[in-house]
Motif scaffolding. Structure first.
Motif, mmCIF file in Angstrom:
data_model
loop_
_atom_site.group_PDB
_atom_site.id
_atom_site.type_symbol
_atom_site.label_atom_id
_atom_site.label_comp_id
_atom_site.label_asym_id
_atom_site.label_seq_id
_atom_site.Cartn_x
_atom_site.Cartn_y
_atom_site.Cartn_z
ATOM 1 N N GLY A 84 19.736 35.319 -62.787
ATOM 2 C CA GLY A 84 19.367 34.013 -62.243
ATOM 3 C C GLY A 84 20.165 33.650 -61.003
ATOM 4 N N VAL A 85 21.455 33.928 -61.029
ATOM 5 C CA VAL A 85 22.310 33.638 -59.868
ATOM 6 C C VAL A 85 21.913 34.534 -58.698
ATOM 7 C CG1 VAL A 85 24.665 33.642 -58.969
ATOM 8 C CG2 VAL A 85 24.226 32.796 -61.280
ATOM 9 N N CYS A 86 21.665 35.806 -58.966
ATOM 10 C CA CYS A 86 21.237 36.719 -57.897
ATOM 11 C C CYS A 86 19.941 36.231 -57.260
ATOM 12 C CB CYS A 86 21.050 38.139 -58.435
ATOM 13 S SG CYS A 86 22.592 38.968 -58.858
ATOM 14 N N GLN A 87 18.991 35.840 -58.087
ATOM 15 C CA GLN A 87 17.713 35.338 -57.576
ATOM 16 C C GLN A 87 17.930 34.100 -56.715
ATOM 17 O OE1 GLN A 87 14.293 36.605 -58.289
ATOM 18 N NE2 GLN A 87 14.150 35.403 -56.426
ATOM 19 N N LEU A 88 18.757 33.192 -57.185
ATOM 20 C CA LEU A 88 19.061 31.960 -56.455
ATOM 21 C C LEU A 88 19.697 32.262 -55.094
ATOM 22 C CD1 LEU A 88 19.145 28.827 -56.768
ATOM 23 C CD2 LEU A 88 21.409 29.124 -57.754
ATOM 24 N N LEU A 89 20.682 33.132 -55.071
ATOM 25 C CA LEU A 89 21.360 33.478 -53.822
ATOM 26 C C LEU A 89 20.412 34.192 -52.853
ATOM 27 C CD1 LEU A 89 24.761 34.686 -55.308
ATOM 28 C CD2 LEU A 89 24.368 32.571 -54.025
ATOM 29 N N LEU A 90 19.577 35.065 -53.382
ATOM 30 C CA LEU A 90 18.629 35.781 -52.509
ATOM 31 C C LEU A 90 17.543 34.847 -51.988
ATOM 32 C CD1 LEU A 90 18.458 39.134 -54.450
ATOM 33 C CD2 LEU A 90 19.417 38.773 -52.165
ATOM 34 N N ASP A 91 17.104 33.889 -52.814
ATOM 35 C CA ASP A 91 16.133 32.896 -52.338
ATOM 36 C C ASP A 91 16.725 32.059 -51.209
ATOM 37 O OD1 ASP A 91 14.273 33.790 -54.174
ATOM 38 O OD2 ASP A 91 14.530 32.098 -55.557
ATOM 39 N N LYS A 92 17.990 31.672 -51.369
ATOM 40 C CA LYS A 92 18.662 30.898 -50.318
ATOM 41 C C LYS A 92 18.799 31.749 -49.063
ATOM 42 C CE LYS A 92 19.643 27.395 -50.398
ATOM 43 N NZ LYS A 92 18.833 26.272 -49.906
ATOM 44 N N ALA A 93 19.138 33.008 -49.227
ATOM 45 C CA ALA A 93 19.255 33.905 -48.078
ATOM 46 C C ALA A 93 17.905 34.071 -47.380
ATOM 47 C CB ALA A 93 19.796 35.261 -48.519
ATOM 48 N N ASP A 94 16.814 34.131 -48.157
ATOM 49 C CA ASP A 94 15.472 34.207 -47.561
ATOM 50 C C ASP A 94 15.233 33.017 -46.632
ATOM 51 O OD1 ASP A 94 14.571 36.594 -48.670
ATOM 52 O OD2 ASP A 94 13.616 35.624 -50.385
ATOM 53 N N GLN A 95 15.626 31.822 -47.082
ATOM 54 C CA GLN A 95 15.449 30.612 -46.269
ATOM 55 C C GLN A 95 16.349 30.646 -45.038
ATOM 56 O OE1 GLN A 95 16.338 27.255 -48.746
ATOM 57 N NE2 GLN A 95 14.782 27.792 -50.267
ATOM 58 N N LEU A 96 17.601 31.002 -45.248
ATOM 59 C CA LEU A 96 18.598 30.947 -44.186
ATOM 60 C C LEU A 96 18.350 31.998 -43.104
ATOM 61 C CD1 LEU A 96 21.128 29.272 -43.581
ATOM 62 C CD2 LEU A 96 22.459 31.004 -44.774
ATOM 63 N N PHE A 97 17.848 33.158 -43.510
ATOM 64 C CA PHE A 97 17.664 34.270 -42.579
ATOM 65 C C PHE A 97 16.197 34.567 -42.303
ATOM 66 C CE2 PHE A 97 21.855 35.227 -44.453
ATOM 67 C CZ PHE A 97 22.603 35.382 -43.300
ATOM 68 N N LYS A 98 15.315 33.578 -42.464
ATOM 69 C CA LYS A 98 13.881 33.860 -42.315
ATOM 70 C C LYS A 98 13.520 34.425 -40.943
ATOM 71 C CE LYS A 98 12.671 29.141 -41.160
ATOM 72 N NZ LYS A 98 12.118 27.930 -41.644
#
Length: 181
Positions: A84-98
């Motif tokens: 869950g934490v990995c998914q959350l961090l990767l989702d945030k990274a998707d937004q930040l580095f789109k």
């Protein structure tokens, strides 16, 4: 919330609070990622959304800060098997580095001082861990990291990469080939 009240007029103080490090170099996001506290990680990321709205570089530093051994929140969460934490961090990274795929690849392939990437950490844990439930979580994280573009061919300081670290575990090798790596 009490923290909001405490730092109501002091944005810099709030940022300092969110980014402080203990003796081991852990920030609050490192600590909660290591412990697998998905809800607290979400709260910290929500606060970071507000505080770093105009400071992308500050947000990236907040998201990627490593402890004294170079373990970023994604490194620690993947090694500990916190899907869950990995998914959350990767989702945030998707937004930040789109609009910055090179920056995204640096995050997802971030290396510790020993050269371990998140996918390399997962491969080692899969090799060592015999608990079926933990192994399922680690395999889910491996799949997630590979889907998101992790590079299993990056070697650590001893020359071992995710595929070689997991040579006896064919599942990760199959996934690497399935994702074209």
């Amino acid at each position: 919330d009490k923290t909001d009240q405490l730092f109501k007029e002091d944005r810099d103080g709030y940022i300092s609070f969110l980014t402080q490090h203990n003796k081991a170099g852990f920030s609050p996001l490192n600590s909660t990622s290591t412990a697998g506290h998905t809800g607290v990680c979400q709260l910290l990321l929500d606060k970071a959304d507000q505080l770093f709205k105009e400071d992308r570089a500050g947000y990236i530093s907040f998201l990627t800060h490593g402890d004294k051994d170079g373990f970023s929140p994604l490194n620690t969460a993947s090694k500990a098997g916190h899907t869950g934490v990995c998914q959350l961090l990767l989702d945030k990274a998707d937004q930040l580095f789109k609009d910055d795929r090179a920056g995204y690849r640096l995050l997802i392939n971030s290396q510790t001082q020993q050269g371990f990437t998140p996918i390399n950490n997962v491969a080692v844990q899969l090799k060592l861990n015999k608990d079926p439930q933990k192994r399922r979580k680690l395999q889910d994280i491996a799949n997630l990291l590979l889907e998101k573009g992790a590079d299993p061919s990056i070697s650590n300081n001893k020359g071992w990469n995710a595929i070689r670290n997991n040579i006896n575990q064919n599942k990760i090798k199959e996934n690497c080939y399935a994702y074209g790596r």
